[in-house]
Design a protein around this motif. Structure first.
Motif, mmCIF file in Angstrom:
data_model
loop_
_atom_site.group_PDB
_atom_site.id
_atom_site.type_symbol
_atom_site.label_atom_id
_atom_site.label_comp_id
_atom_site.label_asym_id
_atom_site.label_seq_id
_atom_site.Cartn_x
_atom_site.Cartn_y
_atom_site.Cartn_z
ATOM 1 N N UNK A 104 -55.966 47.228 72.364
ATOM 2 C CA UNK A 104 -56.196 48.332 71.418
ATOM 3 C C UNK A 104 -56.913 47.733 70.214
ATOM 4 N N UNK A 105 -58.199 47.957 70.145
ATOM 5 C CA UNK A 105 -58.975 47.385 69.034
ATOM 6 C C UNK A 105 -58.548 48.020 67.719
ATOM 7 N N UNK A 106 -58.714 47.264 66.659
ATOM 8 C CA UNK A 106 -58.325 47.750 65.334
ATOM 9 C C UNK A 106 -59.146 48.966 64.928
ATOM 10 N N UNK A 107 -58.556 49.796 64.075
ATOM 11 C CA UNK A 107 -59.247 51.005 63.598
ATOM 12 C C UNK A 107 -60.253 50.629 62.524
ATOM 13 N N UNK A 108 -61.223 51.490 62.360
ATOM 14 C CA UNK A 108 -62.199 51.340 61.267
ATOM 15 C C UNK A 108 -61.704 52.139 60.076
ATOM 16 N N UNK A 109 -61.791 51.547 58.900
ATOM 17 C CA UNK A 109 -61.390 52.240 57.675
ATOM 18 C C UNK A 109 -62.665 52.632 56.935
ATOM 19 N N UNK A 110 -62.855 53.918 56.740
ATOM 20 C CA UNK A 110 -64.021 54.405 55.977
ATOM 21 C C UNK A 110 -63.539 54.739 54.567
ATOM 22 N N UNK A 111 -64.273 54.228 53.577
ATOM 23 C CA UNK A 111 -63.829 54.357 52.189
ATOM 24 C C UNK A 111 -64.542 55.498 51.460
ATOM 25 N N UNK A 112 -64.023 55.811 50.307
ATOM 26 C CA UNK A 112 -64.714 56.679 49.346
ATOM 27 C C UNK A 112 -65.830 55.896 48.649
ATOM 28 N N UNK A 113 -65.674 54.585 48.650
ATOM 29 C CA UNK A 113 -66.575 53.722 47.890
ATOM 30 C C UNK A 113 -68.022 53.873 48.354
ATOM 31 N N UNK A 114 -68.928 53.943 47.360
ATOM 32 C CA UNK A 114 -70.363 54.013 47.621
ATOM 33 C C UNK A 114 -70.929 52.640 47.301
ATOM 34 N N UNK A 115 -71.517 51.964 48.280
ATOM 35 C CA UNK A 115 -71.907 50.572 48.054
ATOM 36 C C UNK A 115 -73.020 50.463 47.006
ATOM 37 N N UNK A 116 -73.831 51.496 46.882
ATOM 38 C CA UNK A 116 -74.892 51.456 45.866
ATOM 39 C C UNK A 116 -74.270 51.499 44.474
ATOM 40 N N UNK A 117 -73.275 52.366 44.288
ATOM 41 C CA UNK A 117 -72.591 52.461 42.997
ATOM 42 C C UNK A 117 -71.843 51.156 42.726
ATOM 43 N N UNK A 118 -71.193 50.618 43.741
ATOM 44 C CA UNK A 118 -70.455 49.362 43.597
ATOM 45 C C UNK A 118 -71.408 48.232 43.194
ATOM 46 N N UNK A 119 -72.547 48.159 43.867
ATOM 47 C CA UNK A 119 -73.531 47.103 43.594
ATOM 48 C C UNK A 119 -74.023 47.201 42.160
ATOM 49 N N UNK A 120 -74.330 48.438 41.748
ATOM 50 C CA UNK A 120 -74.823 48.654 40.390
ATOM 51 C C UNK A 120 -73.755 48.275 39.362
ATOM 52 N N UNK A 121 -72.515 48.713 39.618
ATOM 53 C CA UNK A 121 -71.424 48.411 38.674
ATOM 54 C C UNK A 121 -71.229 46.903 38.543
ATOM 55 N N UNK A 122 -71.294 46.181 39.648
ATOM 56 C CA UNK A 122 -71.088 44.731 39.606
ATOM 57 C C UNK A 122 -72.223 44.034 38.862
#
Lengths: 557, 98
Positions: A207-225
């Protein structure tokens, strides 16, 4: 006759001996022999389950599993251990002395050389064509975006049995969902080790592990960092955080912290950097807390935006004297001006109007002193003193955010309620869990309670817009946008007193004020260019906000 | 007489048929057993291809990483715009409701 009897007894003894021996092998040793026999004709293979991926809101992977190898040595086959170790060490960073020692140990049939060796290095090792060097399937955690959102994601290490286990952040919180379950296949094999098709076969699929989909937007995260790194450098701060949340759903759009680490090489970083300070570290919020106390007073109709407050001089609370941050006093001012001037004296008056019970009930209603329930492993909350232990000076200082500690996520959640018609939402990082069959479990937004009325939330929003438009940070505000916010500059308590040079500068706000797309908190610890939030955290907030307006296509009004 | 003939021929055909079936089963079983190796080889191929797929997925993810895209954009001469111009709906004296 006698000889016949002797022969008879010899035959009977031999017969009994055989019987006893047969009893020993067929009854006493039967289990062990059955296992030994099964090893000869039974082949058991593990079907490894791959650990689930973590993706951003668009489905782009932030963490995924990559095939790797477990490299091992079979000492019995190695003719020249020294040459063997030298050749392996030329490709892999191993301790040659240790490895040589292990290979030389008597009775060892299998020696692990390295775990989680990536494909490139495995191919180099295979090219050496060393007898006695073997490879088994393993997997490696891969981070395509590098160290982005490291503290939010966490990392994968080993547990006490050497199995993969998630630590901190999402890897820790959702370890069970991500882990999956290994399968097994047991088949009968022939003398060459090939499976016998018509033999007994037992197969349990992994039973392969589940995928977790986030609310996080990688573009917003990248910009914030990126912006946070620029801000840390520009303002000479020691540490900093940026938290961005959708106030309507509680979904975390970005969480950036400095300093951070690379989760693919977590062992090379100090352990104290693993914890996400946004959920695990506390700070005194300073003037940003004023909006919460003011909204409580507005909600109980003790004040209106035009209520006049006396700010002619320092406020007296018992033996203590509380002054404004700049020692300037404006006489009679409205509560709106109290926020614009960020007047501690004005807030003490509001606190006195509220009284202990209402002020504390407001603080509790906003969730201060309690964990938010965000789905990150290491969340903690500073404890609030018991309601009975609050003295008048404590209430007075708490009204302007000193003498009270919060975590950044508590502050974001509380201000998010002001942006969401008074509704307090539970913050969440994960949006969906998708199992290997594609079944989707939605993690629905959760409203905790109505903290203030929608009407009060609109009033405090207008007051916060006025604080941004007319306050100390107005010079940095982008033109054409209605942004509700509040600066904060809190002194840092050190050994029982406040350090007069070191501050935590912060800015909290949401925009566009009339239909908020995001609520954001920026904190900078010990900025050296200026101690004030209006000159450090506020411009950083507005820079990120400008980027978000462009990204979300929000036009100026 | 005819019955005797049929019976005597059955005495021959039944054992002959049984022998043929036994021999056929032995051959078929032997063939099937040796297929086990082919299945094992196919399983290994599936595993290899699956691993290659995973590696390719990682390479795609790496090539699509924001840091990679930003660097490529820089290398190709793209710069961040200093200002943005927003074009809103035209302001007119009257328009028919849509």
């Amino acid at each position: 006759m006698r000889r016949i009897w002797i022969v008879f007894f010899i035959l009977v003894s031999v017969y009994l001996g055989i019987l006893i021996r047969l009893f020993y092998w067929q009854v006493i040793e039967s289990d062990r022999l059955r296992v030994e026999a099964a090893k000869q004709y039974a082949l058991t293979l593990t079907l490894p389950a791959s650990r689930g991926a973590i993706t951003d809101t668009s489905g782009t992977s932030l963490v995924m599993s990559q095939p790797a190898s477990l490299v091992y040595a079979s000492p019995a086959i190695i003719k020249d251990p020294i040459t063997f170790v030298d050749k392996v060490a030329s490709v892999l960073p191993v301790d040659s002395k240790d490895l040589l020692g292990s290979l030389g140990q008597k009775g060892r049939v299998w020696v692990p050389v390295a775990h989680k060796v990536n494909n490139e290095v495995s191919e180099k090792l295979k090219a050496l064509r060393l007898d006695g060097l073997g490879f088994e399937n393993d997997s490696l955690r891969y981070y395509p975006e590098g160290s982005m959102a490291a503290q939010l994601l966490g990392f994968v290490g080993s547990d006490e049995n050497g199995n993969d286990k998630g630590y901190f952040g999402l890897e820790g919180f959702y370890d069970r969902e991500l882990h999956g379950k290994d399968g097994v296949i047991a088949i009968e094999k022939d003398v060459r080790g090939a499976p016998i098709v018509i033999g007994d076969t037992k197969r349990i699929e992994p039973e392969h592990g589940s995928t977790i989909r986030l609310w996080l937007d990688r573009t917003v995260q990248y910009d914030a960092e990126q912006r946070l790194r620029e801000g840390i450098e520009k303002y000479g701060a020691k540490e900093g955080t940026v938290t961005i949340m959708d106030p309507k759903t509680g979904g975390i759009l970005a969480m950036a912290s400095y300093p951070s680490y690379d989760p693919s090489q977590f062992t090379q970083f100090p352990k104290d950097v693993y914890k996400n300070p946004i959920v695990a570290s506390s700070y005194e919020p300073g003037s940003t807390f004023k909006v919460l106390v003011m909204s409580t007073a507005l909600d109980h109709k003790l004040v209106t935006p035009d209520t006049v407050i006396d700010e002619s001089g320092p406020a007296q609370v018992g033996e203590y004297s509380i002054r404004t941050w700049n020692n300037q006093y404006h006489g009679n001012i409205t509560t709106t001006k109290v926020l614009e001037y960020s007047s501690n004296v004005g807030m003490v008056s509001v606190s006195k109007l509220l009284g202990k019970d209402l002020q504390l009930s407001g603080i509790h209603a906003f969730g201060i002193g309690k964990e938010t329930g965000i789905d990150l492993e290491e969340e903690s909350s500073p404890e609030l003193r018991s309601d009975n232990d609050w003295k008048p000076i404590d209430l007075a200082t708490a009204s302007f955010g000193q003498g009270i500690a919060v975590t950044p996520i508590q502050m974001v959640r509380a201000v998010g309620a002001l942006a969401n018609d008074g509704k307090l939402m539970e913050p969440h990082v994960a949006r969906q869990i998708i199992d290997q069959k594609g079944r989707v479990i939605d993690i629905k937004p959760k409203q905790l309670r109505q903290v203030i009325s929608p009407a009060t939330s609109h009033i405090i929003t207008e007051m916060m817009i006025a604080a941004v438009d007319n306050g100390e940070a107005k010079w940095a505000k982008p033109r054409g946008y209605r942004i509700a916010g509040k600066t904060g500059t809190a002194q840092i308590p050190v050994a029982g007193h406040y350090d007069d040079k070191k501050t935590i500068a912060s800015f909290v706000g949401f925009a566009p004020a009339d239909d908020p797309k995001f609520v954001m908190l920026v904190t900078l610890q010990e900025p050296t260019s200026s101690p004030w939030g209006s000159e450090t955290a506020a411009p950083l907030f507005f820079n990120i906000a400008k980027d978000l307006f462009v990204y979300y296509g929000i036009a100026p009004q | 007489m005819a019955t005797k003939k049929i019976l005597s021929s059955l005495y021959f055909f039944i054992p002959a048929t049984a022998l043929i079936l036994i021999v056929t089963e032995i051959f078929a079983t032997n063939e099937l057993v040796s297929e086990g190796r082919k299945i094992h080889d196919v399983d290994l191929k599936i595993e290899t291809v699956s691993n290659e797929n995973d590696l390719l997925a990682s390479q795609i993810a790496s090539a699509s990483a924001l840091a990679t895209i930003q660097q490529k954009a820089k290398d190709n001469g793209f710069i961040k715009p200093a200002n943005y111009l927003t074009i809103g709906p035209e302001t007119v004296a009257f328009h028919l409701p849509q």
